[in-house]
Design a protein around this motif. Structure first.
Motif, PDB file in Angstrom:
ATOM      1  N   MET A   1     -97.916  97.286  29.577  1.00  0.00           N
ATOM      2  CA  MET A   1     -97.167  96.074  29.927  1.00  0.00           C
ATOM      3  C   MET A   1     -98.014  94.836  29.686  1.00  0.00           C
ATOM      4  O   MET A   1     -97.554  93.845  29.103  1.00  0.00           O
ATOM      5  CB  MET A   1     -96.720  96.153  31.385  1.00  0.00           C
ATOM      6  CG  MET A   1     -96.045  94.888  31.908  1.00  0.00           C
ATOM      7  SD  MET A   1     -94.561  94.428  30.966  1.00  0.00           S
ATOM      8  CE  MET A   1     -93.485  95.807  31.406  1.00  0.00           C
ATOM      9  N   LEU A   2     -99.269  94.859  30.136  1.00  0.00           N
ATOM     10  CA  LEU A   2    -100.149  93.694  29.966  1.00  0.00           C
ATOM     11  C   LEU A   2    -100.550  93.517  28.518  1.00  0.00           C
ATOM     12  O   LEU A   2    -100.614  92.384  28.018  1.00  0.00           O
ATOM     13  CB  LEU A   2    -101.380  93.853  30.859  1.00  0.00           C
ATOM     14  CG  LEU A   2    -101.083  93.791  32.363  1.00  0.00           C
ATOM     15  CD1 LEU A   2    -102.317  94.169  33.173  1.00  0.00           C
ATOM     16  CD2 LEU A   2    -100.605  92.399  32.761  1.00  0.00           C
ATOM     17  N   LEU A   3    -100.825  94.607  27.818  1.00  0.00           N
ATOM     18  CA  LEU A   3    -101.173  94.519  26.398  1.00  0.00           C
ATOM     19  C   LEU A   3    -100.017  93.929  25.596  1.00  0.00           C
ATOM     20  O   LEU A   3    -100.224  93.098  24.702  1.00  0.00           O
ATOM     21  CB  LEU A   3    -101.530  95.905  25.867  1.00  0.00           C
ATOM     22  CG  LEU A   3    -101.812  96.016  24.359  1.00  0.00           C
ATOM     23  CD1 LEU A   3    -103.004  95.144  23.959  1.00  0.00           C
ATOM     24  CD2 LEU A   3    -102.062  97.476  23.970  1.00  0.00           C
ATOM     25  N   ALA A   4     -98.800  94.328  25.919  1.00  0.00           N
ATOM     26  CA  ALA A   4     -97.626  93.866  25.172  1.00  0.00           C
ATOM     27  C   ALA A   4     -97.438  92.360  25.241  1.00  0.00           C
ATOM     28  O   ALA A   4     -96.828  91.753  24.350  1.00  0.00           O
ATOM     29  CB  ALA A   4     -96.367  94.558  25.693  1.00  0.00           C
ATOM     30  N   HIS A   5     -97.978  91.730  26.305  1.00  0.00           N
ATOM     31  CA  HIS A   5     -97.777  90.290  26.478  1.00  0.00           C
ATOM     32  C   HIS A   5     -99.033  89.469  26.202  1.00  0.00           C
ATOM     33  O   HIS A   5     -99.097  88.298  26.578  1.00  0.00           O
ATOM     34  CB  HIS A   5     -97.245  90.011  27.885  1.00  0.00           C
ATOM     35  CG  HIS A   5     -95.833  90.492  28.073  1.00  0.00           C
ATOM     36  ND1 HIS A   5     -95.548  91.769  28.496  1.00  0.00           N
ATOM     37  CD2 HIS A   5     -94.641  89.882  27.858  1.00  0.00           C
ATOM     38  CE1 HIS A   5     -94.230  91.919  28.544  1.00  0.00           C
ATOM     39  NE2 HIS A   5     -93.661  90.796  28.178  1.00  0.00           N
TER      40      HIS A   5
END
Length: 262
Positions: free
Chosen positions: A154-158
């Motif tokens: 989730m954090l990598l995607a953003h």
């Protein structure tokens, strides 16, 4: 300017004991497995008695922790301080999130954790143990890789597109047979996460541990943390997994609604 001149300027303009303290904290940052007083003394060329006194003071304020084997590691107080650091304004992320996290643990029966980016990793800054018989108990301070796990993805995607591109160009470690290590497949997964607004993990970091995660955002839509529910895969049917997904999304929205624009 020579290294010797730089050190002279630092000693002249700084407070020596604070300089030593920062050197010790920086050294422990690079050694997550811990270090002894003797090891720190030899690395930093500082008397053991000085290292001992500084560590005692840091330990009293939970800035470092002493393990049973005599080594020292960074302490939980640093996580609390880090949660309040923002570029434009400060607020206590943990204070905002914890009431909702507590309620989520009670209503879901499962553990939940709040994770943030920490350089090239993801770290747990808050957690609540589950109430069920087989519920998990995530550890605060635990670190996870960027590409393995629901909160991590989730954090990598953003992250910024260029940062993601560079990360995908690096070798990705396989933790279980389900870890996504192919750059193209991971890129597709990150696109899906951005579109659907949640992430899942089916044993990508720990084979028997699955998870669902949702983004915690500012009013402007910037993702600053991920709220996730980890659970034992064998303990859940599909309908129950969907229920946990909906609950974590709702809780993340509730936390996000209390965050000031930063």
């Amino acid at each position: 300017m020579s290294d010797e001149s730089s050190q002279d300027d630092k000693d002249k303009n700084g407070v020596p004991v604070l300089e030593r303290m920062m050197e010790i904290l920086s050294s422990l940052e690079l050694q997550p497995a811990g270090e002894t007083i003797r090891g720190l003394s030899e690395q930093l060329s500082v008397p053991r008695s000085t290292v001992y006194r500084i560590l005692n003071t840091l330990h009293a304020h939970n800035m470092v922790q002493r393990r049973l084997d005599g080594t020292y590691v960074l302490g939980p107080r640093l996580l609390s301080l880090a949660s309040k650091v923002r570029s434009e304004a400060t607020f206590d992320l943990l204070a905002v999130a914890q009431p909702t996290m507590k309620k989520l643990a009670e209503t879901s029966g499962e553990a939940n954790k709040l994770s943030v980016l920490d350089n090239q990793a993801v770290v747990v800054v808050a957690s609540f143990a589950g109430q069920g018989q087989y519920a998990l108990n995530p550890a605060i301070g635990q670190s996870f890789p960027l590409h393995a796990g629901a909160a991590s993805k989730m954090l990598l995607a953003h992250m910024e597109p260029e940062t993601i591109r560079k990360f995908l160009a690096t070798p990705l470690k396989k933790y279980t047979p389900r870890t996504i290590t192919d750059a193209a497949k991971l890129s597709t997964e990150l696109n899906r996460i951005r579109k659907q607004g949640w992430a899942s993990d089916r044993g990508e970091h720990g084979g028997s541990v699955w998870a669902v995660a949702a983004p915690v955002t500012t009013p402007s839509g910037r993702v600053i943390a991920a709220l996730s529910i980890p659970y034992l895969a064998a303990d859940k049917e599909n309908d129950e997994r969907d229920r946990l997904r909906d609950m974590v999304i709702e809780a993340a929205v509730e936390i996000s609604s209390s965050i000031p624009d930063i």
